[in-house]
Design a protein around this motif. Structure first.
Motif, PDB file in Angstrom:
ATOM      1  N   VAL A 101     -10.633   6.731   4.232  1.00  0.00           N
ATOM      2  CA  VAL A 101      -9.583   6.005   3.521  1.00  0.00           C
ATOM      3  C   VAL A 101      -9.980   4.558   3.261  1.00  0.00           C
ATOM      4  O   VAL A 101      -9.258   3.823   2.583  1.00  0.00           O
ATOM      5  CB  VAL A 101      -8.242   6.073   4.275  1.00  0.00           C
ATOM      6  CG1 VAL A 101      -7.684   7.481   4.241  1.00  0.00           C
ATOM      7  CG2 VAL A 101      -8.393   5.575   5.715  1.00  0.00           C
ATOM      8  N   SER A 102     -11.118   4.159   3.794  1.00  0.00           N
ATOM      9  CA  SER A 102     -11.721   2.876   3.466  1.00  0.00           C
ATOM     10  C   SER A 102     -13.182   2.952   3.874  1.00  0.00           C
ATOM     11  O   SER A 102     -13.658   3.995   4.361  1.00  0.00           O
ATOM     12  CB  SER A 102     -11.006   1.706   4.156  1.00  0.00           C
ATOM     13  OG  SER A 102     -11.145   1.783   5.553  1.00  0.00           O
ATOM     14  N   GLU A 121       0.817  -1.209   0.000  1.00  0.00           N
ATOM     15  CA  GLU A 121       0.000   0.000   0.000  1.00  0.00           C
ATOM     16  C   GLU A 121       0.858   1.269   0.000  1.00  0.00           C
ATOM     17  O   GLU A 121       0.435   2.325   0.461  1.00  0.00           O
ATOM     18  CB  GLU A 121      -0.962  -0.004   1.189  1.00  0.00           C
ATOM     19  CG  GLU A 121      -2.052  -1.060   1.058  1.00  0.00           C
ATOM     20  CD  GLU A 121      -3.237  -0.794   1.948  1.00  0.00           C
ATOM     21  OE1 GLU A 121      -3.042  -0.235   3.053  1.00  0.00           O
ATOM     22  OE2 GLU A 121      -4.359  -1.121   1.538  1.00  0.00           O
ATOM     23  N   TYR A 128       0.154   3.418  -4.734  1.00  0.00           N
ATOM     24  CA  TYR A 128      -1.252   3.689  -4.482  1.00  0.00           C
ATOM     25  C   TYR A 128      -1.701   5.052  -5.002  1.00  0.00           C
ATOM     26  O   TYR A 128      -2.857   5.217  -5.410  1.00  0.00           O
ATOM     27  CB  TYR A 128      -1.511   3.608  -2.977  1.00  0.00           C
ATOM     28  CG  TYR A 128      -2.855   3.044  -2.595  1.00  0.00           C
ATOM     29  CD1 TYR A 128      -3.970   3.856  -2.467  1.00  0.00           C
ATOM     30  CD2 TYR A 128      -3.011   1.692  -2.359  1.00  0.00           C
ATOM     31  CE1 TYR A 128      -5.201   3.338  -2.109  1.00  0.00           C
ATOM     32  CE2 TYR A 128      -4.238   1.165  -1.999  1.00  0.00           C
ATOM     33  CZ  TYR A 128      -5.328   1.990  -1.879  1.00  0.00           C
ATOM     34  OH  TYR A 128      -6.542   1.475  -1.529  1.00  0.00           O
ATOM     35  N   ARG A 187      -9.364   9.221   8.135  1.00  0.00           N
ATOM     36  CA  ARG A 187      -8.006   9.645   8.463  1.00  0.00           C
ATOM     37  C   ARG A 187      -8.033  11.110   8.862  1.00  0.00           C
ATOM     38  O   ARG A 187      -8.588  11.952   8.156  1.00  0.00           O
ATOM     39  CB  ARG A 187      -7.067   9.454   7.276  1.00  0.00           C
ATOM     40  CG  ARG A 187      -5.609   9.719   7.632  1.00  0.00           C
ATOM     41  CD  ARG A 187      -4.714   9.749   6.409  1.00  0.00           C
ATOM     42  NE  ARG A 187      -4.893  10.966   5.634  1.00  0.00           N
ATOM     43  CZ  ARG A 187      -4.083  11.370   4.648  1.00  0.00           C
ATOM     44  NH1 ARG A 187      -3.044  10.612   4.315  1.00  0.00           N
ATOM     45  NH2 ARG A 187      -4.310  12.480   3.978  1.00  0.00           N
ATOM     46  N   ARG A 216      -0.533   5.222   4.446  1.00  0.00           N
ATOM     47  CA  ARG A 216      -1.749   4.430   4.638  1.00  0.00           C
ATOM     48  C   ARG A 216      -1.708   3.582   5.912  1.00  0.00           C
ATOM     49  O   ARG A 216      -2.732   3.030   6.313  1.00  0.00           O
ATOM     50  CB  ARG A 216      -2.021   3.567   3.401  1.00  0.00           C
ATOM     51  CG  ARG A 216      -2.503   4.419   2.226  1.00  0.00           C
ATOM     52  CD  ARG A 216      -2.918   3.573   1.037  1.00  0.00           C
ATOM     53  NE  ARG A 216      -3.997   2.648   1.317  1.00  0.00           N
ATOM     54  CZ  ARG A 216      -5.292   2.981   1.360  1.00  0.00           C
ATOM     55  NH1 ARG A 216      -5.663   4.244   1.157  1.00  0.00           N
ATOM     56  NH2 ARG A 216      -6.208   2.060   1.597  1.00  0.00           N
ATOM     57  N   HIS A 248       2.732   4.637  -1.103  1.00  0.00           N
ATOM     58  CA  HIS A 248       2.311   5.812  -1.865  1.00  0.00           C
ATOM     59  C   HIS A 248       2.752   5.705  -3.323  1.00  0.00           C
ATOM     60  O   HIS A 248       2.010   6.072  -4.239  1.00  0.00           O
ATOM     61  CB  HIS A 248       2.889   7.082  -1.230  1.00  0.00           C
ATOM     62  CG  HIS A 248       2.350   8.363  -1.788  1.00  0.00           C
ATOM     63  ND1 HIS A 248       2.753   8.871  -3.013  1.00  0.00           N
ATOM     64  CD2 HIS A 248       1.451   9.244  -1.289  1.00  0.00           C
ATOM     65  CE1 HIS A 248       2.119  10.006  -3.240  1.00  0.00           C
ATOM     66  NE2 HIS A 248       1.315  10.256  -2.219  1.00  0.00           N
TER      67      HIS A 248
END
Length: 355
Positions: free
Chosen positions: A315-316, A88, A93, A321, A147, A90
Motif C-alpha cells: 500500500v506504499s 486518504e 482515494y 497490507r 488506509r 476511500h
C-alpha cells in the motif's frame, strides 16, 4: 483436481471471500420479482433488515460500495458545494474521481489520526456559501478506515462530529464499508455507531462474505432520491433477490464471526512483528487488517510471499497490507505465518551474503 492446501493464502482483501453454502441455498430458494419496479420481495426484506440494524428509515440495495457512496454525495449536495473528508478516504482515494465527476463537489481534505479527523479542525474548515466561496454541505466519514489499517473511529469522536454538523446545518455521511467490523470491535450494535450520521453505506461483499452488493440507508426522502440516482447510474437490477438473499445471510449469520478475523489479525501481527526486516505497530491492529512496515521494498516482499504461497498488496513503498477474512481459517493462518518466517529468513540471509 487441485488440492485446497495447494491454493495460496489470499490476504489481499476481504473482498475475495467466497459465498457460504447457506448463501448458495438462499439464492436457489429466494422469491423474486423486479427490483426496478419495486416488487422483489427478497430485496425488500434485505433493505428493511439493513434499515432496522442501522436505525434508519429505509435502505437501498446497490451493486457496490462505490456506487452507494457516490449516490449519497449526489443526493446530499448540489454541484459546486463543498464536502469535508479525510485526506486518504476511500471516497477520494479509490473511487476514480467520483465526487468531482458525479456530484460535482469541491473536496476539502483534512489529515487524521488513525482515520479520525480532529472535530475542532473539522469545525474550523466548514465554509458558508457566499459570492466567492462554496458552502460546506456534507461531512464524509469512514469507519473502519481502510488506509489507516481498519482503524475504528472512537464513539466519542463520532458524537462530536454530529454536534459540529448540527451546529452548522451540515449533513453527515458514513462510508461504513466495514462498519460491522467496527461494531464488533467496540462490542456494540451497529446502530450505536450509525446514530451519529444521517446516511450510511455498508458493504455485504467484504467481511460479511456476500458475492456482490452494498446497502445505502437513510430517511425515506433521502432513499427516494437515492433510488433515482441508482437508476441514473445504471444500478437498477431486475431479479436482484438472487443477490439480496446472500445479503440476508450476511446480516443474520456473518456478523458475529467477524471477531474471528480480528483475533487472527492480532495473531499474525504478533508473529510478523518478531521477524527480521518487518515491523507492526500492534496498537493499530483493531479489526481485520494488519499494516506491515518493511525494511526492503514492499513490492519485493509481495513477490517473495507470492512464491511462498501468500498473496498480499503493497500500500506504499515500504508497507504491506494483510486482510483477514472468512476464507482464512486457523490452518491457513499458520501457513501464512510460516511463509512469512521463511521469506524473512531468506531475505536476511541474502542481505548477509551481499554485505
Amino acid at each position: 483436481m487441485t488440492n485446497l492446501t495447494d491454493l495460496p493464502v489470499d490476504l489481499r482483501s476481504d473482498t475475495v471471500t467466497r459465498p457460504s453454502p447457506e448463501m448458495f441455498a438462499a439464492m436457489q430458494s429466494a422469491p423474486l420479482g423486479d427490483d426496478v419496479l419495486g416488487d422483489d420481495p427478497t430485496v425488500l426484506e434485505l433493505e428493511a433488515l439493513a434499515a432496522r440494524l442501522t436505525g434508519k428509515e429505509r435502505g437501498l440495495f446497490v451493486p457496490s460500495g462505490t456506487m452507494g457512496n457516490q449516490i449519497a454525495l449526489a443526493c446530499h449536495c448540489q454541484p459546486g458545494d463543498a464536502i469535508l473528508i479525510e485526506e486518504e478516504a476511500h471516497v477520494l482515494y479509490y473511487e476514480v474521481g467520483g465526487p468531482a465527476l458525479i456530484a460535482g463537489v469541491v473536496s476539502w481534505t483534512l489529515p487524521s489520526n488513525g482515520g479520525a479527523m480532529d472535530p475542532e479542525h473539522v469545525e474550523r474548515r466548514i465554509l458558508k456559501a457566499d459570492l466567492h466561496t462554496p458552502g460546506t454541505t456534507l461531512l464524509c466519514l469512514e469507519n473502519t478506515h481502510n488506509r489507516a489499517g481498519g482503524a475504528v473511529i472512537p464513539q466519542a469522536t463520532m458524537a462530536r462530529y454530529r454536534d459540529v454538523a448540527d451546529r452548522h446545518g451540515v449533513k453527515v455521511h458514513l462510508d461504513g464499508a466495514r462498519v460491522f467490523n467496527a461494531a464488533v470491535a467496540l462490542g456494540l450494535p451497529v446502530s450505536e455507531i450509525t446514530q451519529h450520521v444521517d446516511t450510511v453505506n455498508f458493504c455485504l461483499s467484504k467481511g460479511l462474505r456476500s458475492p456482490v452488493g452494498s446497502v445505502l440507508c437513510g430517511d425515506a426522502a433521502f432513499i427516494g432520491r437515492a433510488r433515482l440516482w441508482r437508476k441514473r447510474l445504471g444500478g437498477g437490477m431486475r431479479q436482484a433477490g438472487i443477490l439480496a438473499a446472500c445479503g440476508i445471510v450476511s446480516l443474520t449469520q456473518m456478523v458475529d464471526r467477524l471477531a474471528d478475523d480480528h483475533a487472527r489479525a492480532r495473531k499474525i501481527a504478533e508473529a510478523v512483528d518478531e521477524l527480521p526486516g518487518l515491523r507492526v505497530d500492534r496498537e493499530t491492529v483493531q479489526t481485520n487488517m494488519v499494516l506491515v512496515n518493511t525494511d526492503l521494498p514492499a513490492s519485493q516482499w509481495q513477490r517473495e510471499l507470492a512464491d511462498a504461497g501468500v498473496l498480499c498488496f503493497p500500500v506504499s513503498l515500504n508497507r504491506l497490507r494483510l486482510v483477514l477474512h472468512a476464507d482464512v481459517d486457523d490452518a491457513k493462518l499458520d501457513r501464512a505465518i510460516q511463509a512469512f518466517g521463511k521469506v524473512a529468513d531468506r531475505l536476511a540471509s541474502m542481505a548477509l551474503t551481499t554485505a
